[in-house]
Scaffold this motif. Structure first.
Motif, PDB file in Angstrom:
ATOM      1  N   VAL A 118      11.971  -1.991   5.416  1.00  0.00           N
ATOM      2  CA  VAL A 118      12.296  -2.151   6.833  1.00  0.00           C
ATOM      3  C   VAL A 118      13.725  -2.666   6.946  1.00  0.00           C
ATOM      4  O   VAL A 118      14.051  -3.740   6.418  1.00  0.00           O
ATOM      5  N   HIS A 119      14.582  -1.888   7.626  1.00  0.00           N
ATOM      6  CA  HIS A 119      15.980  -2.266   7.868  1.00  0.00           C
ATOM      7  C   HIS A 119      16.707  -2.638   6.573  1.00  0.00           C
ATOM      8  O   HIS A 119      17.619  -3.475   6.603  1.00  0.00           O
ATOM      9  N   GLU A 120      16.313  -2.063   5.447  1.00  0.00           N
ATOM     10  CA  GLU A 120      16.946  -2.299   4.146  1.00  0.00           C
ATOM     11  C   GLU A 120      16.968  -3.779   3.774  1.00  0.00           C
ATOM     12  O   GLU A 120      17.789  -4.213   2.956  1.00  0.00           O
ATOM     13  N   ARG A 121      16.067  -4.557   4.351  1.00  0.00           N
ATOM     14  CA  ARG A 121      16.020  -5.996   4.079  1.00  0.00           C
ATOM     15  C   ARG A 121      14.650  -6.453   3.620  1.00  0.00           C
ATOM     16  O   ARG A 121      14.546  -7.353   2.782  1.00  0.00           O
ATOM     17  N   LEU A 122      13.605  -5.849   4.156  1.00  0.00           N
ATOM     18  CA  LEU A 122      12.233  -6.296   3.903  1.00  0.00           C
ATOM     19  C   LEU A 122      11.433  -5.172   3.264  1.00  0.00           C
ATOM     20  O   LEU A 122      11.496  -4.034   3.715  1.00  0.00           O
ATOM     21  N   THR A 123      10.702  -5.490   2.199  1.00  0.00           N
ATOM     22  CA  THR A 123       9.850  -4.513   1.529  1.00  0.00           C
ATOM     23  C   THR A 123       8.385  -4.870   1.771  1.00  0.00           C
ATOM     24  O   THR A 123       7.977  -6.006   1.525  1.00  0.00           O
ATOM     25  N   VAL A 124       7.618  -3.911   2.262  1.00  0.00           N
ATOM     26  CA  VAL A 124       6.182  -4.089   2.503  1.00  0.00           C
ATOM     27  C   VAL A 124       5.438  -3.276   1.444  1.00  0.00           C
ATOM     28  O   VAL A 124       5.643  -2.066   1.328  1.00  0.00           O
ATOM     29  N   LYS A 125       4.580  -3.940   0.663  1.00  0.00           N
ATOM     30  CA  LYS A 125       3.858  -3.296  -0.429  1.00  0.00           C
ATOM     31  C   LYS A 125       2.350  -3.332  -0.178  1.00  0.00           C
ATOM     32  O   LYS A 125       1.825  -4.302   0.367  1.00  0.00           O
ATOM     33  N   TYR A 126       1.688  -2.270  -0.608  1.00  0.00           N
ATOM     34  CA  TYR A 126       0.227  -2.187  -0.549  1.00  0.00           C
ATOM     35  C   TYR A 126      -0.333  -2.813  -1.825  1.00  0.00           C
ATOM     36  O   TYR A 126      -0.128  -2.300  -2.920  1.00  0.00           O
ATOM     37  N   GLU A 127      -1.014  -3.958  -1.696  1.00  0.00           N
ATOM     38  CA  GLU A 127      -1.543  -4.668  -2.852  1.00  0.00           C
ATOM     39  C   GLU A 127      -2.975  -4.258  -3.170  1.00  0.00           C
ATOM     40  O   GLU A 127      -3.333  -4.019  -4.323  1.00  0.00           O
ATOM     41  N   SER A 128      -3.835  -4.226  -2.147  1.00  0.00           N
ATOM     42  CA  SER A 128      -5.239  -3.849  -2.343  1.00  0.00           C
ATOM     43  C   SER A 128      -5.811  -3.410  -1.004  1.00  0.00           C
ATOM     44  O   SER A 128      -5.087  -3.333  -0.002  1.00  0.00           O
TER      45      SER A 128
ATOM     46  N   LEU B  69       4.756  -8.927   1.612  1.00  0.00           N
ATOM     47  CA  LEU B  69       6.097  -8.769   2.152  1.00  0.00           C
ATOM     48  C   LEU B  69       7.076  -9.475   1.225  1.00  0.00           C
ATOM     49  O   LEU B  69       6.833 -10.609   0.811  1.00  0.00           O
ATOM     50  N   HIS B  70       8.180  -8.805   0.901  1.00  0.00           N
ATOM     51  CA  HIS B  70       9.195  -9.357   0.003  1.00  0.00           C
ATOM     52  C   HIS B  70      10.562  -9.242   0.685  1.00  0.00           C
ATOM     53  O   HIS B  70      10.914  -8.170   1.195  1.00  0.00           O
ATOM     54  N   TRP B  71      11.340 -10.334   0.680  1.00  0.00           N
ATOM     55  CA  TRP B  71      12.684 -10.293   1.244  1.00  0.00           C
ATOM     56  C   TRP B  71      13.518 -11.442   0.710  1.00  0.00           C
ATOM     57  O   TRP B  71      12.991 -12.438   0.239  1.00  0.00           O
TER      58      TRP B  71
ATOM     59  N   ASP C 184      14.776 -13.090   7.854  1.00  0.00           N
ATOM     60  CA  ASP C 184      13.652 -13.923   8.286  1.00  0.00           C
ATOM     61  C   ASP C 184      13.118 -13.471   9.635  1.00  0.00           C
ATOM     62  O   ASP C 184      11.908 -13.472   9.875  1.00  0.00           O
ATOM     63  N   MET C 185      14.014 -13.056  10.532  1.00  0.00           N
ATOM     64  CA  MET C 185      13.592 -12.574  11.844  1.00  0.00           C
ATOM     65  C   MET C 185      12.813 -11.263  11.718  1.00  0.00           C
ATOM     66  O   MET C 185      11.779 -11.069  12.384  1.00  0.00           O
ATOM     67  N   VAL C 186      13.281 -10.363  10.837  1.00  0.00           N
ATOM     68  CA  VAL C 186      12.574  -9.101  10.620  1.00  0.00           C
ATOM     69  C   VAL C 186      11.188  -9.358  10.036  1.00  0.00           C
ATOM     70  O   VAL C 186      10.191  -8.754  10.458  1.00  0.00           O
ATOM     71  N   SER C 187      11.096 -10.266   9.068  1.00  0.00           N
ATOM     72  CA  SER C 187       9.796 -10.571   8.459  1.00  0.00           C
ATOM     73  C   SER C 187       8.832 -11.170   9.482  1.00  0.00           C
ATOM     74  O   SER C 187       7.640 -10.843   9.490  1.00  0.00           O
ATOM     75  N   ASP C 188       9.339 -12.031  10.369  1.00  0.00           N
ATOM     76  CA  ASP C 188       8.471 -12.619  11.399  1.00  0.00           C
ATOM     77  C   ASP C 188       7.902 -11.548  12.322  1.00  0.00           C
ATOM     78  O   ASP C 188       6.723 -11.593  12.694  1.00  0.00           O
ATOM     79  N   SER C 189       8.733 -10.574  12.699  1.00  0.00           N
ATOM     80  CA  SER C 189       8.250  -9.516  13.586  1.00  0.00           C
ATOM     81  C   SER C 189       7.215  -8.640  12.898  1.00  0.00           C
ATOM     82  O   SER C 189       6.213  -8.234  13.518  1.00  0.00           O
TER      83      SER C 189
ATOM     84  N   SER D 232      14.649   1.521  11.557  1.00  0.00           N
ATOM     85  CA  SER D 232      14.816   1.929  10.160  1.00  0.00           C
ATOM     86  C   SER D 232      13.599   1.515   9.341  1.00  0.00           C
ATOM     87  O   SER D 232      13.434   0.340   9.002  1.00  0.00           O
ATOM     88  N   VAL D 233      12.726   2.473   9.038  1.00  0.00           N
ATOM     89  CA  VAL D 233      11.569   2.267   8.161  1.00  0.00           C
ATOM     90  C   VAL D 233      11.541   3.435   7.186  1.00  0.00           C
ATOM     91  O   VAL D 233      11.320   4.576   7.597  1.00  0.00           O
ATOM     92  N   GLU D 234      11.762   3.165   5.898  1.00  0.00           N
ATOM     93  CA  GLU D 234      11.854   4.225   4.894  1.00  0.00           C
ATOM     94  C   GLU D 234      10.810   4.003   3.802  1.00  0.00           C
ATOM     95  O   GLU D 234      10.675   2.887   3.275  1.00  0.00           O
ATOM     96  N   SER D 235      10.095   5.070   3.468  1.00  0.00           N
ATOM     97  CA  SER D 235       9.114   5.002   2.390  1.00  0.00           C
ATOM     98  C   SER D 235       9.829   4.923   1.048  1.00  0.00           C
ATOM     99  O   SER D 235      10.885   5.530   0.855  1.00  0.00           O
ATOM    100  N   LEU D 236       9.253   4.181   0.119  1.00  0.00           N
ATOM    101  CA  LEU D 236       9.823   4.023  -1.221  1.00  0.00           C
ATOM    102  C   LEU D 236       9.025   4.828  -2.225  1.00  0.00           C
ATOM    103  O   LEU D 236       7.789   4.928  -2.119  1.00  0.00           O
ATOM    104  N   PRO D 237       9.688   5.416  -3.230  1.00  0.00           N
ATOM    105  CA  PRO D 237       8.960   6.135  -4.278  1.00  0.00           C
ATOM    106  C   PRO D 237       8.026   5.197  -5.043  1.00  0.00           C
ATOM    107  O   PRO D 237       8.308   4.002  -5.199  1.00  0.00           O
ATOM    108  N   ASP D 238       6.901   5.726  -5.515  1.00  0.00           N
ATOM    109  CA  ASP D 238       5.935   4.909  -6.254  1.00  0.00           C
ATOM    110  C   ASP D 238       6.545   4.330  -7.528  1.00  0.00           C
ATOM    111  O   ASP D 238       6.197   3.227  -7.946  1.00  0.00           O
ATOM    112  N   LYS D 239       7.478   5.073  -8.165  1.00  0.00           N
ATOM    113  CA  LYS D 239       8.080   4.579  -9.404  1.00  0.00           C
ATOM    114  C   LYS D 239       8.916   3.330  -9.149  1.00  0.00           C
ATOM    115  O   LYS D 239       8.960   2.429  -9.976  1.00  0.00           O
TER     116      LYS D 239
END
Length: 302
Positions: free
Chosen positions: A169-179, A185-187, A194-199, A153-160
């Motif tokens: 990722v798996h509706e638990r972890l958010t990966v953002k493009y900073e620069s 990574l936010h969770w 925590d296991m998903v973020s480690d992977s 489960s990896v879903e793109s989020l709208p820019d807004k």
């Protein structure tokens, strides 16, 4: 339990002043009350009372449920208190698993739902939000593509919603493009998140070490003959390593033999023909994964 019943002094008066503002507590007055006493005052359900130190305290009566009972001598009185524990709403069946928190108080143990912890104990729960920034100079689209190949489960989020390119990722972890050099990574911390973020962190660090060289090509561009031959050799070598006996057949098809079962693979379309459904599915999945591995990944950052 008021003792003496007038609630004018003693330990019961001290406890009343500590607990009177909480509507979950109850006060039992076992006797007659007279005018001018605290017990007589609270029977009338006032909004506030004056404590022994002169400070006014508010009273929270739950649904105005003051009851006066006049039993005869030696007559028992039963009092019922509503329980709001979520685990007690349904009696579990024999063999049914009950999930909750095991809380020890002195020599007693209770199982309660996490949401009831602050209600029926002096403990409280808190949510910990975690954020980590990782150095990453690759294309954000490549990272998302690699995660989709590995995780379900990896879903793109709208820019807004995410204020920039991001995916969940798996509706638990958010990966953002900073620069161009960092991602974040936010969770909300829990064992699974925590296991998903480690992977994900391990994958990002692995990609950063590899620094794959991929070429951006338009959709109309075609592969050269040399690259096509190399890709065929790679596909053949990987199929041999996975399945064993792989030979070239008619019309460019591959003939794969496993434990006496034979499958015919069309390299162009990916179709597999075999009387054994298990071998057919195994060859199809293996060829699809090999194709995804050898195809160039387009570089694009939204």
């Amino acid at each position: 339990m008021a003792s003496p019943s007038g609630l004018q002094s003693g330990l019961s008066r001290q406890l009343f002043e500590i607990w009177c503002s909480d509507k979950k507590n109850a006060c039992v007055i076992p006797g007659n009350v007279v005018e001018g006493t605290l017990a007589k005052t609270i029977i009338n359900e006032p909004k506030e009372v004056t404590l022994m130190n002169g400070i006014t305290a508010s009273l929270n009566f739950a649904d105005s449920n003051t009851k006066i009972i006049s039993p005869k001598n030696c007559q028992s009185v039963e009092m019922y208190f509503n329980s709001e524990k979520r685990l007690a709403e349904k009696t579990p069946e024999v063999g049914e698993t009950v999930s909750g928190l095991l809380v020890q108080k002195t020599f007693t143990y209770q199982i309660m739902a996490p949401d009831d912890l602050h209600v029926f104990s002096q403990l409280s729960t808190e949510n910990i939000s975690q954020r980590i920034t990782i150095a990453y100079t690759g294309a954000f689209g490549v990272l998302e593509h690699r995660l989709k190949q590995i995780l379900e489960s990896v879903e793109s989020l709208p820019d807004k919603e995410s204020e920039g390119p991001a995916f969940r990722v798996h509706e638990r972890l958010t990966v953002k493009y900073e620069s161009e050099k960092h991602i974040s990574l936010h969770w909300r911390s829990d064992p699974i998140s925590d296991m998903v973020s480690d992977s994900v962190v391990a994958l990002v660090l692995n990609i950063s070490r590899e620094i794959p060289k991929v070429v951006v090509e338009s959709e109309e561009a075609t592969k050269t003959e040399e690259n096509s031959k190399k890709a065929e050799k790679v596909v053949y070598a990987l199929l041999v390593s996975l399945l064993g006996d792989v030979k070239f057949g008619e019309n460019g098809k591959l003939v794969i033999s496993v434990d006496g079962n034979v499958a015919h693979l069309d390299k162009q379309s990916g179709n597999v023909e075999s009387e054994n459904e298990g071998l057919k599915e195994r060859v199809r999945v293996a060829f699809q994964r090999i194709q995804n591995a050898v195809k160039p990944i387009p570089l694009s950052v939204s």
